[in-house]
Write a protein that holds these residues in place. Structure first.
Motif: not given
Length: 803
Positions: A328, A414, A419
């Motif tokens: 992360i 994700l 992300k």
């Protein structure tokens, strides 16, 4: 009118952590006769230890051990005196050495939590203000709480959001003497840093801004003489900065250190800082070990240790780059966070790693949002490159098995962490032979199929939803426009297994907050109407209440259908940009659903209690009265029967435009006087639609003795063809409502009308359970399940609570 049980953030925390404990991820006990920092024994298994906060391994250094033993032998296990009277004989040496590390005068306290409790109330004066980074450590937030009792403004910003910080500074500058921004130097979950250079620039731009840093996770492994991450950037402590470091964790001993460049502030803390005055001082063993550690920090050996740790950190970073594991935050800190998304995936993966010989921490709510669960892996000097390599290999293999076990995939993880660089495919997971149909209008759903499943409840009929689609579209105000989504999940034989509808619209974040919070926010909304609002994808709609989720529990694939629903909601979340998912109107006693949703990354919150009336065994009003409890009969005679002759009661399915305007005004009065359930105002267009729809009718009261006041109360009621009567909204004239008990009279007249229509049930909806119980209604405790991208809205509202 509405007595609501509001949500307590702490209760939510306890529930989630209790679930993690049951799954074997928290509150474990280490075993064995010795501990070396590299291996930890749990439940008979010897595991490589990747969960320490002793990043340099100093807690196992023989010099610290000997110093601790020597101090005990010389001074005993404790020195039982307040430090305000006499300090331990070794304290002066410790303070001198720690001061040399920082090149500043220091204050030693028992631990960082007590340090914050000592410092913050001392340095923040009446007339000052505080701004918290959303992710600043709990110990800082806890120490700030008492400031609210002194009327010190406390606000919160999203993590490291400097624009939001500057906006808050501008807002508070005109009403505050000093503004304290409080943050961590290094954040303990993701291992990311505070934006110190940018914060220092802001402190120069705004003279009132002072900075308070908790740097306990940056201590020792970073900075000159191991003075920590903050000092590695600042070099010298400015007068407008207060710093808290630690003598535990990486330092290897116990205690905390407070450093401030302002001499007056230093003396104020030193002379009277709450726990500094009244708490016991550090034990001799802790002081002895801390002196030994400080001695190492003041030699070049500390830099060799820092380099060895940096080598391990760099090595792990390089190994992770060869994988697709979702790291992360990538930096040079010893904290690595591998996202798993749902808690159940995190639990599964932790158990898998333990089975394969590795211990790591689980990052879980409230330290992170529930849907941002993950592995918090820490690297130390104890770890050898061989086991770091093995951990990476095992993690890279077991991670994807944990995803498969819990019906998720990497793209969904994700997405949960934001992300993805572009829209990703969340449809990869197969759900057997189940088929999911998603439609944007009820017109595209078979009316008979809908009305014989979802539509059996409340206002959820095909016809009613069509009316709502028309009402909540093409409106001037954005909060009065909804997007509708209908989901049907069928098996291979096209039998309906699950059905529901969702709406995407704007919510007030304080909708279920205490009245005091909503009242305060509404004052601010006069200048910023959309303050503390967010886009929500929710089961059902504001207007509807009841069982929004139809599931055929007789089907073996019912559980799989729920998994598919959650998956499709994530797709809609991505497509709409919703910040919050809400599944609502479930019975709180259903613990199986609670366990299921919590493992899927949802947090349970209490909803206002719901009420139904279904005791229609009576045939006369007298029999109805006798069906009530003894206490309720007393209330009936006093509060309802005594006023019956004051009213003319009418029921109409269509009224004049003028009367409708009066009804709407009465609704607005109720809305204004009930901030405990704080929603946006419905448009007049809704009430016009009710007036044209034969399924809607209005029960209203006229006061006979006040002719100039034509109508003092109205109940807006929906008639479901299945025999359910739904008094959905209410309006009252607050000039008369208390004097004539208008609300209670409307409740009673609703029961009479439902009996007249031969209904089987009255769905009285949310709130006011105390009042509805008096007329014989059954109170049902309801809950909802929330899933948020972050905890900011939930936690920031806590700072506005005064109850």
């Amino acid at each position: 009118m509405a007595k609501i049980k509001h949500n307590n953030f702490l209760n939510t925390v306890v529930e989630v952590m209790t679930d993690a404990k049951k799954e074997g991820a928290l509150h474990l006990y280490a075993e064995g006769n010795s501990f070396n920092g590299r291996i930890i024994e749990i439940e008979g298994r010897k595991l490589y230890h990747f969960g320490t906060t002793g990043y340099l391994g100093l807690e196992q250094d023989i010099r610290l051990k000997k110093a601790a033993i020597d101090a005990i032998e010389r001074y005993g296990t404790q020195f039982p005196l307040s430090k305000s009277y006499i300090s331990h004989p070794l304290y002066a040496e410790l303070e001198e050495k720690v001061a040399a590390i920082y090149q500043e005068k220091v204050i030693i306290t028992k631990n960082s939590t007590l340090g914050h409790m000592a410092v913050i109330p001392s340095i923040v004066d009446d007339g000052d203000a505080v701004i918290l980074d959303h992710q600043v450590h709990w110990s800082v937030q806890n120490a700030v709480q008492p400031l609210k009792l002194r009327s010190v403004p406390v606000e919160m910003i999203r993590h490291n959001n400097l624009q939001m910080l500057e906006d808050k500074i501008k807002k508070l500058s005109s009403i505050s003497n000093k503004i304290w921004y409080m943050a961590d130097g290094i954040y303990s979950m993701y291992g990311d840093y505070a934006a110190i250079p940018e914060l220092m620039a802001l402190s120069k731009k705004y003279p009132k801004l002072h900075l308070y840093f908790d740097d306990v996770h940056g201590m020792s492994w970073k900075g000159k003489n191991g003075s920590g991450y903050v000092m590695s950037v600042l070099k010298k402590l400015p007068e407008k900065v207060v710093l808290v470091g630690t003598l535990s964790k990486t330092f290897g001993a116990s205690g905390a250190v407070i450093i401030c460049g302002d001499s007056q502030r230093y003396n104020k803390i030193k002379n009277f800082g709450g726990p500094l005055t009244f708490s016991a001082q550090l034990e001799p063993a802790s002081v002895g070990a801390a002196i030994a550690s400080a001695t190492i920090h003041l030699t070049d050996e500390i830099y060799q240790m820092q380099q060895e740790l940096a080598s391990n950190i760099s090595f792990f970073n390089e190994l992770l780059k060869e994988t697709d594991l979702p790291l992360i935050a990538e930096n040079d800190s010893p904290v690595f966070y591998i996202g798993t998304g749902m808690p159940q995936t995190g639990y599964n993966l932790v158990r898998r790693l333990i089975k394969h010989g590795f211990y790591v921490n689980l990052g879980i709510f409230p330290a992170v949002p529930v849907k941002n669960t993950g592995l918090r892996i820490t690297i130390s000097r104890h770890n050898q490159k061989e086991e770091i390599t093995m951990l990476t290999d095992v993690l890279n293999e077991q991670y994807y098995k944990a995803l498969a076990d819990t019906n998720t995939n990497l793209d969904r993880v994700l997405f949960a962490f934001g992300k993805q660089n572009q829209k990703i495919d969340l449809r990869k997971k197969s759900f057997g032979q189940l088929k999911c149909i998603v439609r944007r209008s009820i017109r595209d759903i078979d009316q008979s199929l809908w009305d014989h499943s979802v539509g059996l409840e409340g206002m959820l009929t095909w016809e009613s939803l069509l009316m709502m689609e028309q009402v909540f579209s093409d409106n001037e105000l954005k909060e009065q426009n909804y997007e509708f989504y209908y989901i049907l999940i069928l098996n291979s034989k096209d039998k309906l297994i699950l059905g529901c509808f969702l709406t995407y619209c704007l919510w007030k974040e304080d909708m279920l907050a205490p009245e005091s919070v909503s009242i305060e926010i509404e004052k601010q909304r006069k200048n910023d109407p959309y303050l503390h609002t967010t886009e929500v994808l929710a089961l059902g709609s504001f207007l509807t209440e009841g069982d929004h989720l139809y599931v055929d529990q007789s089907e073996e694939s019912a559980g799989q259908a729920l998994d598919l629903l959650i998956s499709r909601m994530e797709i809609l979340e991505q497509e709409t940009g919703a910040k919050l998912l809400v599944l609502r109107d479930f019975e709180k006693k259903d613990t199986s659903l609670k366990d299921y949703f919590q493992k899927k990354g949802f947090v349970q919150i209490t909803m206002p209690e719901s009420c139904i009336y279904d005791n229609f065994t009576w045939d006369s009003e007298q029999e109805y009265i006798q069906s009530l409890s003894k206490r309720s009969r007393k209330h009936f005679r006093k509060d309802i029967a005594a006023f019956r002759r004051s009213f003319l009661v009418k029921t109409c399915s269509e009224i004049s435009f003028k009367e409708l305007q009066i009804f709407y005004d009465l609704y607005l009065q109720v809305k204004k006087h009930n901030p405990g359930l704080n929603t946006f105002t419905y448009p007049f267009k809704l009430f016009e639609a009710m007036n044209k729809n034969v399924r809607w009718e209005f029960i209203y009261l006229k006061l006979l003795e006040v002719p100039e006041t034509p109508i003092v109360g109205v109940m807006f009621c929906y008639k479901n063809p299945s025999g359910k009567y739904v008094p959905n909204l209410i309006g009252m004239d607050y000039n008369y409502h208390l004097r004539f008990n208008v609300y209670r009279q409307l409740l009673f007249q609703t029961v009479l009308r439902a009996k007249e229509l031969d209904c089987s049930l009255v769905n009285f909806g949310l709130t006011a359970g105390f009042e509805k119980r008096k007329i014989g209604a059954t109170v049902i405790q309801k809950c909802a399940y929330l899933q948020s991208r972050d905890n900011f809205a939930l936690e920031s509202l806590e700072w506005l609570r005064t109850d």
